[in-house]
Design an enzyme around this catalytic site. Sequence first.
Site, PDB file in Angstrom:
ATOM      1  CE  LYS A 241      -3.738  -1.916   2.907  1.00 53.26           C
ATOM      2  NZ  LYS A 241      -4.904  -1.710   2.026  1.00 53.26           N
ATOM      3  NE  ARG A 315     -11.174  -9.671  -1.717  1.00 53.17           N
ATOM      4  CZ  ARG A 315     -11.507  -8.727  -2.596  1.00 53.17           C
ATOM      5  NH1 ARG A 315     -11.837  -9.045  -3.830  1.00 53.17           N
ATOM      6  NH2 ARG A 315     -11.510  -7.459  -2.238  1.00 53.17           N
TER       7      ARG A 315
END
Length: 468
Positions: A241, A315
Site C-alpha cells: 500500500k 477475503r
Amino acid sequence: MEPIFLSTAKDTGGAVPLIPVTTEELPDLLARNPELWRNWAEQNDFRAESGSLLRIPATDGTTAAVLLGHEPASPHWVLAQALEQLSPGVYRVASAAVDADALERMLVGWGLASYRFERYRKAGKPPPQLVWPDGVDRTRVEALVAAQRLVRDLINTPPADMMPVHLADAARELAEEFQAGLRVISDDAALEQGFSCIRAVGAASAFSPRVIELAWGRPDAPHVVLVGKGVCFDSGGLNLKPGNHMRLMKKDMGGAAIVLGLARAIMALALPVRVTALVGAVENAVGSRSFRPGDVLKARNGKTVEIDNTDAEGRLVLADLLVRAGECDPDLVIDFATLTGAARVAVGTEIAAFFCDDEVLAADLQAPAGYWDDPVWRLPLHEPYRHLLDSRVADFVNSSSGGYAGAITAALFLKEFAPAGVPWLHFDVMAWNTRARPGRPKGGEAMGLRAVLGLLEARYGQGASGPA
C-alpha cells in the site's frame, strides 16, 4: 475489561437535573417553573432545538437545571451531546415525558460518549456522572455499552500491541468471563491442513496466524455463527500500500473486533441462541515468505484461488472461516470485515454496507438499524458480475483487475464459500469514525453491532440461554 457502566454515579444527593424538552413542550415547562427560567431562556434565545443546551442558574450561583433540546424521534445522542458540554459533577435525567425505550437509547448514548481510550495517555478532566434512573434495565444498557467499548479498545490499540496473539488473548479473557469454550489454532501444520489461505496470508509475519473459535450457548438453541476478519495490520503484502493508505491499517482487524463485541453482548444478555465466533487473526506483512501475485491457494473446501492482488487478503481469511462456519451446522451466518475501499466509495465511512442472500433477513435488519441509529445499506449480490472473478488457471481469482464493482465482486467471492441454504449476512464496514460526533469519538467503531444485536433479539427473543 470492566463490564459496568463506569460513568454512572451511585450517590443521588445533589444531582443536577437534565431535562430533555422539545420546542413544543418548552413553553409549558417554563410556565411551571420559576420566572427566572423563562427570563433566562429568552435572554439566551433558547428554543429547545435539537442538540441545543441551556444551563439554568440557581440563586446561589450553582446550576439549577440543564435543558436539553431534542427531537423525540431521535433520542440517541441527546445525553451524549450534553456530556461533551457539561462540567464535571453528578447529574440525573428528569423528564416524565421520556418513555423507557427512548431513555434506554439516551443512556446508551451517554455511555458511548463517556468512552476514553486511556491505555497510553490518561484523559484530562473526569467525565460527568449520571445517576441511574428508574424504569430502565441497567444490565442491558451496560451490556451494550461494554460491548462497544471492547470493540473500540481493540481497534484503537496500536498494531504492535494487537497482533494475532493479543487478539487471541482478548478472546480468551472473554471466554473466561462468560464460561465459553475456546479453541485457538496456531500450529503451522494444523493451519496448513485446515486453514491454508489464512496461513498463506500471515506467513511472512513474525507473529504466527491464529484461528480463534469461541463457543457459547445450549446445544439445542438456534446456532448463530459470527465470522470476523482479523488482519491485525495490513501492509498490502507484496502489492504494498502507499504510505497514506497504510496509516490506519491497525483497524483492519475491525471485523474481528466487532464479532467479539457482538458475542460479548449476546453472552452478557443471555440471548436464547448458541453462538460461535470465528476469527482469523493474521498480519499481512512483507518478507521472503509472503504469498505472491500469481500464486494459487487451495481453500478449506478445496476450491482454488489465483492471487491477483495480495492486498485483497481479507477475503482469503474469510473464505476459510466461512467454510468452517458451514461445518458448524449454523442457522444463521454473519460476517464482518473491513473489506473494500469500494464499499466506502459507495456508502461513505458512516454507513455499514451489507450484502444478503435472504430477502426476509435483509428486510428484518432495517427496523433495529433505525431504532439504534446504526445505519446500514444493502448492496446487490449481482451474479452477472461473477465473470469478473474468472481465472484461467484456478477456480477464480481473489480480486477483479477491472476496477469496477469492487465491493460486489468481493461479496460474490465470499459467496463461493458461504454455506449453501443458510441465511447469510456479509458486512463491509469502515470500523472507524473519521470525525468526532456526540457518542461517536474519532477512532475505532462497532459499526453494525447494535443493528445486528437488535435483529437477533427480534428473531430469537431475549435472555434465556447460558454457557454450553
